[in-house]
Design a protein around this motif. Structure first.
Motif, short mmCIF file in Angstrom:
data_model
loop_
_atom_site.label_atom_id
_atom_site.label_comp_id
_atom_site.label_asym_id
_atom_site.label_seq_id
_atom_site.Cartn_x
_atom_site.Cartn_y
_atom_site.Cartn_z
N HIS A 194 0.80 -1.22 0.00
CA HIS A 194 0.00 0.00 0.00
C HIS A 194 0.83 1.27 0.00
O HIS A 194 1.99 1.26 0.42
CB HIS A 194 -0.92 0.01 1.22
N LEU A 195 0.22 2.37 -0.46
CA LEU A 195 0.87 3.67 -0.38
C LEU A 195 0.87 4.21 1.05
O LEU A 195 1.75 4.97 1.43
CB LEU A 195 0.17 4.67 -1.31
N TYR A 196 -0.13 3.82 1.84
CA TYR A 196 -0.18 4.24 3.23
C TYR A 196 0.61 3.25 4.06
O TYR A 196 0.19 2.13 4.29
CB TYR A 196 -1.63 4.31 3.72
N LEU A 197 1.81 3.68 4.52
CA LEU A 197 2.70 2.80 5.28
C LEU A 197 2.16 2.61 6.69
O LEU A 197 1.94 3.58 7.42
CB LEU A 197 4.09 3.44 5.35
N GLN A 198 1.95 1.37 7.10
CA GLN A 198 1.38 1.11 8.42
C GLN A 198 2.40 0.63 9.44
O GLN A 198 2.14 0.62 10.63
CB GLN A 198 0.22 0.11 8.30
N ARG A 199 3.57 0.21 8.96
CA ARG A 199 4.67 -0.02 9.89
C ARG A 199 5.99 -0.07 9.12
O ARG A 199 6.01 -0.29 7.93
CB ARG A 199 4.48 -1.29 10.70
N THR A 200 7.10 0.15 9.85
CA THR A 200 8.42 0.11 9.23
C THR A 200 9.34 -0.71 10.10
O THR A 200 8.94 -1.26 11.12
CB THR A 200 8.95 1.53 8.99
N GLU A 201 10.61 -0.76 9.70
CA GLU A 201 11.55 -1.61 10.41
C GLU A 201 12.96 -1.10 10.15
O GLU A 201 13.31 -0.77 9.03
CB GLU A 201 11.41 -3.05 9.89
N LEU A 202 13.76 -0.99 11.20
CA LEU A 202 15.14 -0.55 11.09
C LEU A 202 16.03 -1.79 11.23
O LEU A 202 16.08 -2.39 12.29
CB LEU A 202 15.46 0.48 12.16
N ARG A 203 16.73 -2.16 10.18
CA ARG A 203 17.49 -3.41 10.19
C ARG A 203 18.77 -3.32 11.02
O ARG A 203 19.25 -4.31 11.54
CB ARG A 203 17.85 -3.81 8.75
N SER A 204 19.37 -2.15 11.13
CA SER A 204 20.62 -2.04 11.88
C SER A 204 20.36 -2.05 13.39
O SER A 204 21.30 -2.15 14.16
CB SER A 204 21.36 -0.77 11.49
#
Length: 204
Positions: A194-204
Motif C-alpha cells: 500500500h501507499l499508506y505505510l502502516q509499519r516500518t523496520e530498522l534493520r541495523s
C-alpha cells in the motif's frame, strides 16, 4: 508529513506550477478497504476527489489512484482501459493487480502467492534508492512494508521496473515492488502492498 515537506522542497518549479494548477477533480481516488491513499495525498498537499470511475468522473480526471482491493475497476474495465489509452494515468496497489491483469493481460499478472505481514529490504540499485545514514555512520537502506496477503506479481519485458527486492524474490518468487508501463497515450503504475505505510523496520 515529512514526505510532503521533502516533496515541496525538491520539486522543480515547473512541476510545482503544474501541481498548484490542478483542480481536485483532476485526481480521482477510488475507495477501497485496505489502503488509505487519501491520507497520503492530504499529507503532501495534493487536491483530489473520491469516487468511482464513472464516465462523468473520468471526463475530468487526469490521474486515478485506486485503493486496494480495486473492486471498482472490475465493473468498468473497458471504460478505464480506454481512459488510460486516451492519456489517463492509473495507479493501483496490491490486490488491484487482479482486475489490472484482466485489463492489461500482456503486461502484468499475479504470481498466485500471498505474503505475510512483514518488511522487506529494497535493492540498492532500485531507481531512487540510495544508502542513507541513520544516527551516525551506519548504512541503512529503505524497507518496504508488505500487508498480510499482499500479492506478488510478474510483468512482461515491455514494463519498466522501478523498485525491486531480492528478499521479496527469495520469499515469494518475485522481486518486483513497483512497476510502470505506457499504454496508448497514458501510463499505468502498480505497487505491491500500500501507499499508506502502516509499519516500518530498522534493520541495523
Amino acid at each position: 508529513e515529512i514526505a510532503g515537506a521533502i516533496l515541496r522542497e525538491n520539486i522543480a518549479d515547473t512541476e510545482r506550477e503544474r501541481l498548484e494548477a490542478m483542480k481536485p477533480e483532476n485526481v480521482l481516488v477510488v475507495p477501497g478497504t485496505y489502503d488509505r491513499i487519501g491520507s497520503v495525498l492530504d499529507a503532501v498537499g495534493v487536491p483530489y476527489v473520491e469516487g468511482k470511475p464513472t464516465k462523468a468522473a473520468l471526463k475530468e480526471a487526469q490521474v486515478m489512484i485506486v485503493n486496494c482491493p480495486g473492486d471498482a475497476l472490475s465493473r468498468r474495465k473497458d471504460q478505464v482501459r480506454d481512459w488510460v489509452a486516451s492519456g489517463g494515468r492509473l495507479w493501483t496497489t496490491d490486490w488491484a493487480v487482479v482486475p489490472l491483469q484482466e485489463m492489461f493481460p500482456n503486461y502484468i499478472r499475479w504470481n498466485g502467492k500471498a505474503t505475510k505481514d512483514e518488511c522487506i529490504r529494497l535493492d540498492k540499485d532500485s531507481r531512487g534508492v540510495d544508502e542513507i545514514t541513520v544516527s551516525g555512520p551506519v548504512p541503512e537502506r529503505p524497507v518496504w512494508w508488505l500487508e498480510g496477503s499482499s500479492y506478488p506479481f510478474k510483468v512482461s519485458r515491455d514494463v519498466e521496473v522501478m523498485l525491486t527486492s531480492k528478499e521479496l524474490k527469495r520469499l515469494y518468487g518475485s522481486s518486483l515492488v513497483a512497476v510502470q508501463w505506457d499504454y496508448g497515450q497514458g501510463k499505468v503504475k502498480h505497487i505491491i502492498s500500500h501507499l499508506y505505510l502502516q509499519r516500518t523496520e530498522l534493520r541495523s
